[in-house]
Design a protein around this motif. Sequence first.
Motif, PDB file in Angstrom:
ATOM      1  N   ALA A  94      37.707  30.150  54.492  1.00  0.00           N
ATOM      2  CA  ALA A  94      37.900  30.011  53.294  1.00  0.00           C
ATOM      3  C   ALA A  94      38.478  28.237  52.649  1.00  0.00           C
ATOM      4  CB  ALA A  94      38.535  31.055  53.200  1.00  0.00           C
ATOM      5  N   HIS A 125      41.159  27.497  55.034  1.00  0.00           N
ATOM      6  CA  HIS A 125      41.513  27.935  56.137  1.00  0.00           C
ATOM      7  C   HIS A 125      40.164  28.392  57.087  1.00  0.00           C
ATOM      8  CE1 HIS A 125      42.579  31.486  54.411  1.00  0.00           C
ATOM      9  NE2 HIS A 125      42.788  30.915  53.646  1.00  0.00           N
ATOM     10  N   ASP A 165      39.458  37.162  52.233  1.00  0.00           N
ATOM     11  CA  ASP A 165      39.514  36.221  50.919  1.00  0.00           C
ATOM     12  C   ASP A 165      39.334  35.403  49.800  1.00  0.00           C
ATOM     13  OD1 ASP A 165      42.527  34.380  49.510  1.00  0.00           O
ATOM     14  OD2 ASP A 165      42.487  33.383  51.709  1.00  0.00           O
ATOM     15  N   GLU A 220      39.458  26.505  49.160  1.00  0.00           N
ATOM     16  CA  GLU A 220      40.123  26.995  48.353  1.00  0.00           C
ATOM     17  C   GLU A 220      40.603  25.485  47.624  1.00  0.00           C
ATOM     18  OE1 GLU A 220      44.011  29.585  49.006  1.00  0.00           O
ATOM     19  OE2 GLU A 220      43.350  29.565  50.744  1.00  0.00           O
ATOM     20  N   GLU A 273      38.708  30.272  45.233  1.00  0.00           N
ATOM     21  CA  GLU A 273      38.190  30.116  46.352  1.00  0.00           C
ATOM     22  C   GLU A 273      36.994  31.343  47.009  1.00  0.00           C
ATOM     23  OE1 GLU A 273      41.860  32.315  48.772  1.00  0.00           O
ATOM     24  OE2 GLU A 273      41.639  31.535  50.591  1.00  0.00           O
TER      25      GLU A 273
HETATM   26 CO    CO Z   1      43.042  31.856  51.360  1.00  0.00          CO
END
Ligand code: CO
Length: 249
Positions: free
Chosen positions: A200, A169, A106, A202, A233
Motif C-alpha cells: 500500500a 506499508h 486499502d 501512500e 493511496e
Molecule cells: Co494505508
Amino acid sequence: MVEIKTAAELEKIRQASKIVARTLALLKNEIRAGVSTADLNALAESEIRKYNAVPAFLGYRGYPATLCVSINEEVVHGIPNARRFLKNGDVVSLDLGVVYEDFYGDAALTAAVGAVSPECSRLISVTEQALARAISAVKNGARLGDVCHAVESFVVQKGMSVVKEFTGHGIGRRLHEEPSIPNYGRPGSGVALKVGMTLAIEPMVCLGRPEVLIKNDGWTAVSVDGSCAAHFEHTVVVTENGCEVLTVV
Ligand code: CO
Ligand code: MF3
C-alpha cells in the motif's frame, strides 16, 4: 520479512481492493458542499457491508469510524463528524480500508469541493502524480528505496514537501505488514521487491512545511504550519515487469 502472497491470497486481496475502489468512487461522487463527513462515513460503511466486507479501520487501535476524512490542513486520520460539513474550496481526502475473507485492501484519494485555489488544485495533482511515479518504480528486482525516492524527488521538485511521520506499508492478512514504505528514500537502498509482494503506497504531501501534529482527538494529523495537504493511496502487487494496481474499479 516481506511476505510473498500465493495466487489464492492475491485473489482475496484483489477482491478486497476492488470493494475499496468501488466504494471510494461512489464517495467521490458525493463530495459537495453541505455534505457532512459523517454522511460520507455512513455511506462507506453501508456500501462495503453490501459486499459482505468489514471496515478495516473501525476499532483499529481504537479508531472510531470506517472512513478517514481529512480536510485542508488535516493530512490524514480525520474522524467523521455529523457537525462537520464540506464547503466550497475545501480539499478533502478520503481513506478507506476493508477486510474481505480475512484479507485487506486499502486506498485513498483527495478531491476538491467546488472550486479550490490554484495552489491547492496543483497540490492534489502533484500528490496523485507522485503516487503514479512511485507505482512506475515498482517491479521485480527494484529496491524499495527506488519507490520511496520517486515520491520524494517529484514532490520536492514541485516545491512541496512529503510528510515523514506516516508511511505506506505491506498489506495482506493484516492492514500493516512489512515493509514500511516512507515517502522519501535513497535509490538502490532497502529490500528488493519480489513478484507477489503486496504494497500500500501512500504519498502524503503538504504545500508548506512537512511537520505534522496530532490534534486532541488523538487521531487527526494536521500540518503544523496550517498548509493544505493531500493524500493518495493504492494497493498494488509486484509483477515481473511492474505491478498491478489492485484498488481500481
Ligand atoms: Co494505508
Ligand atoms: N491508510 C491508513 C494506514 O494505512 C489509514 C489507517 S486509519 C486507522 O495507516 F484508523 F486505521 F489507523
